[in-house]
Design an enzyme around this catalytic site. Structure first.
Site, PDB file in Angstrom:
ATOM      1  N   HIS A   1       3.547   7.235   5.376  1.00  0.00           N
ATOM      2  CA  HIS A   1       2.335   7.899   5.866  1.00  0.00           C
ATOM      3  C   HIS A   1       1.577   7.094   6.926  1.00  0.00           C
ATOM      4  O   HIS A   1       0.831   7.666   7.716  1.00  0.00           O
ATOM      5  CB  HIS A   1       1.405   8.250   4.695  1.00  0.00           C
ATOM      6  CG  HIS A   1       0.633   7.096   4.128  1.00  0.00           C
ATOM      7  ND1 HIS A   1       1.169   6.246   3.199  1.00  0.00           N
ATOM      8  CD2 HIS A   1      -0.630   6.655   4.360  1.00  0.00           C
ATOM      9  CE1 HIS A   1       0.279   5.338   2.866  1.00  0.00           C
ATOM     10  NE2 HIS A   1      -0.827   5.550   3.556  1.00  0.00           N
TER      11      HIS A   1
ATOM     12  N   GLU B   1       1.062   5.916  12.626  1.00  0.00           N
ATOM     13  CA  GLU B   1      -0.298   5.521  13.017  1.00  0.00           C
ATOM     14  C   GLU B   1      -0.405   4.036  13.322  1.00  0.00           C
ATOM     15  O   GLU B   1      -1.135   3.635  14.241  1.00  0.00           O
ATOM     16  CB  GLU B   1      -1.267   5.897  11.899  1.00  0.00           C
ATOM     17  CG  GLU B   1      -2.719   5.632  12.207  1.00  0.00           C
ATOM     18  CD  GLU B   1      -3.629   6.064  11.058  1.00  0.00           C
ATOM     19  OE1 GLU B   1      -4.723   5.495  10.948  1.00  0.00           O
ATOM     20  OE2 GLU B   1      -3.238   6.966  10.298  1.00  0.00           O
ATOM     21  N   ASP B   2       0.329   3.196  12.573  1.00  0.00           N
ATOM     22  CA  ASP B   2       0.112   1.742  12.645  1.00  0.00           C
ATOM     23  C   ASP B   2       1.270   0.945  13.227  1.00  0.00           C
ATOM     24  O   ASP B   2       1.195  -0.284  13.290  1.00  0.00           O
ATOM     25  CB  ASP B   2      -0.205   1.198  11.240  1.00  0.00           C
ATOM     26  CG  ASP B   2      -1.527   1.724  10.701  1.00  0.00           C
ATOM     27  OD1 ASP B   2      -2.346   2.181  11.510  1.00  0.00           O
ATOM     28  OD2 ASP B   2      -1.718   1.684   9.469  1.00  0.00           O
TER      29      ASP B   2
ATOM     30  N   ASP C   1      -3.379   8.415  -1.379  1.00  0.00           N
ATOM     31  CA  ASP C   1      -3.763   7.361  -0.444  1.00  0.00           C
ATOM     32  C   ASP C   1      -5.195   6.916  -0.709  1.00  0.00           C
ATOM     33  O   ASP C   1      -5.506   5.721  -0.781  1.00  0.00           O
ATOM     34  CB  ASP C   1      -3.599   7.881   0.979  1.00  0.00           C
ATOM     35  CG  ASP C   1      -3.990   6.876   2.038  1.00  0.00           C
ATOM     36  OD1 ASP C   1      -3.743   5.668   1.825  1.00  0.00           O
ATOM     37  OD2 ASP C   1      -4.538   7.284   3.077  1.00  0.00           O
TER      38      ASP C   1
ATOM     39  N   HIS D   1       0.822  -1.221   0.000  1.00  0.00           N
ATOM     40  CA  HIS D   1       0.000   0.000   0.000  1.00  0.00           C
ATOM     41  C   HIS D   1       0.856   1.272   0.000  1.00  0.00           C
ATOM     42  O   HIS D   1       0.650   2.149  -0.859  1.00  0.00           O
ATOM     43  CB  HIS D   1      -0.951  -0.018   1.190  1.00  0.00           C
ATOM     44  CG  HIS D   1      -1.686   1.269   1.410  1.00  0.00           C
ATOM     45  ND1 HIS D   1      -2.541   1.815   0.481  1.00  0.00           N
ATOM     46  CD2 HIS D   1      -1.671   2.138   2.464  1.00  0.00           C
ATOM     47  CE1 HIS D   1      -3.036   2.947   0.941  1.00  0.00           C
ATOM     48  NE2 HIS D   1      -2.518   3.169   2.142  1.00  0.00           N
TER      49      HIS D   1
END
Length: 631
Positions: free
Chosen positions: A86, A90-91, A151, A61
């Protein structure tokens, strides 16, 4: 969708990585190749234990997003790095400080803007608060919006692996927010793809139906279209123009939207395809405008021009920088073909986005955007944030003129009231009438591009409650609301199970919303209902998978329109078919005849969309009936 096997997943990863590396070598300076490679390795290691729903390694991704940012949007090194990174903060366990230390402040700031903020108490909703954060990034740099669009485009291209409710949420917020944003930035190809993908997942049956009609149309008229294009190619070559002349079908979504807004069937559409003339500008032939006008002169010598159809976006570009000369020409079949004339540079701008070329209009738009966002932030109507932003910036624009010739840019669909409030709040509050191109008109009249408008006022006038239904722009809506403070906190309540705007029926493609208070019934909407799309963009977590069951004795009110050629006994036969043969109840009927053409509107009670479709087909068999449409 079946998951990829390990071997297939590795093959896909290798292919995508090879393509990305090839584009890096083609489009970025050699001195940056190593830092891009290092950024990829860092992102791949951070996501090494993560997998997409499809079974692909998660790093696929970020690679796809970075490739879109680089190849399709023309972004440079720091933006490509941010695209690769990106989702890291966050992950994964990595932090912005790590990214800042390793890749610098610019990359870290972009990644920070792209990172969704987690909170236990959102001001409105998680979706809206993240939209607000992303839009505010424009104060730093517009690149963050472009990476986010990359995205979203990749997410839409791979949406097939998601659950249905997730597809509805993502598709709706794409249609409501991201596609119009791409349009406003001049990214027409991305805008069109986002719209089509959104509709394809939200309403697959409707999408497939229109797509099939487009293909049939292009196959049926292929020779006619080529016969129309050939003389243009010959004439331009004779005059020394190096031009590409071709026809392309309009998108499924664009045609569907026109059918909905104008209440047309597919066969009633005028412009299923567009003709594009893209030429290499030659300064020896004069300015770009001179060359466009020369081509306009050549093709209007070949074909009859539709009166008043020429639109000059070369001298007066759209607010996002779009330039072209539009004109409609009569074909040999007697219909009108829309032709767009552009230079290669103009055409490139319309594909990649004028924002990439730092055009003056885009810089002005960015500054205007910042000012409105600050104004919205100061207002207390947080729940109205998305509607305010969308109405202000995510619609196409028109240019109208004051009596002294001063141009005013407004969202498409604006009324005289919008213009009055755009000029000055007091002018809007006291507006009573208008003269549009010299003709006395209501202040609620929708304006068209090029209108010359004079606003008449009265000291006795004051905004009335229904004004809010006739204004389109953020500034006008906010001004009317402030003038109606007693109604500011009023909420629109629908005490029905089904939406009163789109009137869904059993058998329609529908979606449901769980009310925020959890006390009322679930609201059911058609998936293409504008209200449903708006709710999905702001309250996507409340979407529920629903269907309306067919119950023999449970009827729904719906409205049909019948077009027919007049004859003795026509109305009697139509009513007899509906009431006797079909056994349906009629709640209301209105009909009028002009020049032997009969237009009839009937409100019926039906049990399902299937019964309605069958009824329409049966009524169409009545002698003289030309078409039956659902409203």
């Amino acid at each position: 969708m079946e998951k990829y096997s390990n071997a297939e997943a590795q093959r896909v990863l290798d292919e995508k990585l090879d393509h990305f590396r090839q584009k890096v070598r083609e489009l970025l300076p050699q001195k940056d190749w190593d830092i891009i490679h290092d950024t990829y390795l860092f992102a791949a290691d951070a996501h090494k234990n993560q997998e997409r729903k499809s079974g692909l390694p998660y790093i696929v991704h970020p690679i796809d997003v970075a490739t879109i940012a680089l190849e399709e949007l023309g972004l440079k090194t720091h933006s490509v790095q941010a695209a690769l990174l990106h989702d890291v903060v966050e992950d994964t366990e990595h932090t912005l400080d790590e990214i800042r230390e390793r890749y610098g402040e610019d990359v870290a700031t972009l990644v920070g803007v792209l990172t969704k903020k987690i909170s236990e108490n959102y001001k409105v909703s998680k979706q809206v608060d993240n939209f607000r954060l992303m839009l505010n990034s424009i104060n730093y740099d517009i690149r963050a919006l472009l990476i986010k669009l990359s995205d979203r485009l990749n997410n839409m291209r791979t949406l097939g692996s998601m659950r249905t409710d997730k597809q509805m949420k993502i598709a709706s917020e794409t249609d409501y927010f991201y596609a119009p944003l791409a349009n406003r930035l001049g990214l027409y190809e991305i805008k069109s793809e986002l719209e089509n993908l959104s509709m394809k997942f939200r309403s697959p049956q409707e999408y497939a139906r229109i797509d099939k009609k487009i293909q049939s149309y292009m196959n049926l008229y292929r020779k006619d279209i080529e016969d129309f294009l050939k003389p243009i190619r010959v004439a331009l070559a004779k005059e020394g123009f190096h031009a590409s002349v071709y026809a392309r079908p309009r998108s499924v979504y664009a045609l569907w939207r026109q059918m909905q807004s104008k209440k047309l069937s597919f066969k009633e559409l005028e412009h299923v395809h567009l003709v594009q003339i893209v030429f290499a500008s030659d300064k020896s032939k004069g300015s770009d405008k001179d060359q466009c006008l020369k081509i306009y002169s050549i093709i209007t010598d070949l074909y009859k021009e539709r009166p008043y159809s020429m639109i000059n976006y070369v001298d007066q570009p759209k607010e996002n920088g779009y330039q072209a000369l539009h004109v409609q020409l009569m074909t040999k079949r007697g219909g009108w073909s829309e032709v767009h004339i552009t230079t290669e540079e103009m055409h490139k701008n319309s594909q990649q986005g004028c924002v990439m070329h730092s055009s003056e209009s885009i810089e002005q738009w960015v500054e205007k955007f910042k000012g409105i966002l600050k104004d919205i932030a100061r207002s207390s109507a947080d729940s109205d944030f998305m509607k305010s932003v969308v109405s202000s910036f995510y619609n196409d624009d028109i240019i109208v003129f004051t009596p002294k010739g001063a141009p005013v840019v407004l969202p498409k669909g604006s009324s005289v009231l919008d213009l009055a409030y755009e000029i000055h709040t007091n002018l809007g509050n006291k507006a009573k009438f208008a003269r549009i191109n010299g003709k006395l008109s209501s202040i609620f009249t929708t304006l068209k591009r090029g209108d010359r408008v004079e606003v008449g006022t009265s000291d006795e006038m004051t905004p009335l409650p229904d004004w809010i239904n006739h204004v389109h722009s953020y500034k006008a809506r906010r001004s009317v609301k402030l003038a109606l403070e007693k109604d500011t906190n009023a909420k629109e309540v629908f005490p029905y199970k089904v939406c009163p705007q789109c009137h869904p029926l059993p058998g329609d493609e529908v979606m449901g919303f769980r009310p925020l208070d959890g006390k009322e019934l679930i609201e059911v909407h058609k998936r293409n209902c504008p209200l449903a799309i708006e709710l999905s963009a702001g309250e996507g977590d409340n979407i529920v998978d629903v269907s309306l069951p067919v119950r023999p004795y449970w009827t729904y009110e719906t409205r049909i329109s019948i077009d027919a050629v007049d004859r003795a006994g026509l109305l009697r036969d139509v009513v007899d078919v509906i009431t006797t043969r079909l056994g349906l109840y009629i709640n209301s009927l209105e009909t009028f005849t002009q020049d032997y053409i009969v237009s009839t509107h009937v409100t019926l009670l039906v049990t399902s969309a299937f019964e309605l479709d069958a009824a329409c087909r049966t009524i169409e068999q009545v002698k003289g009936v030309e078409e039956v449409r659902t409203n």
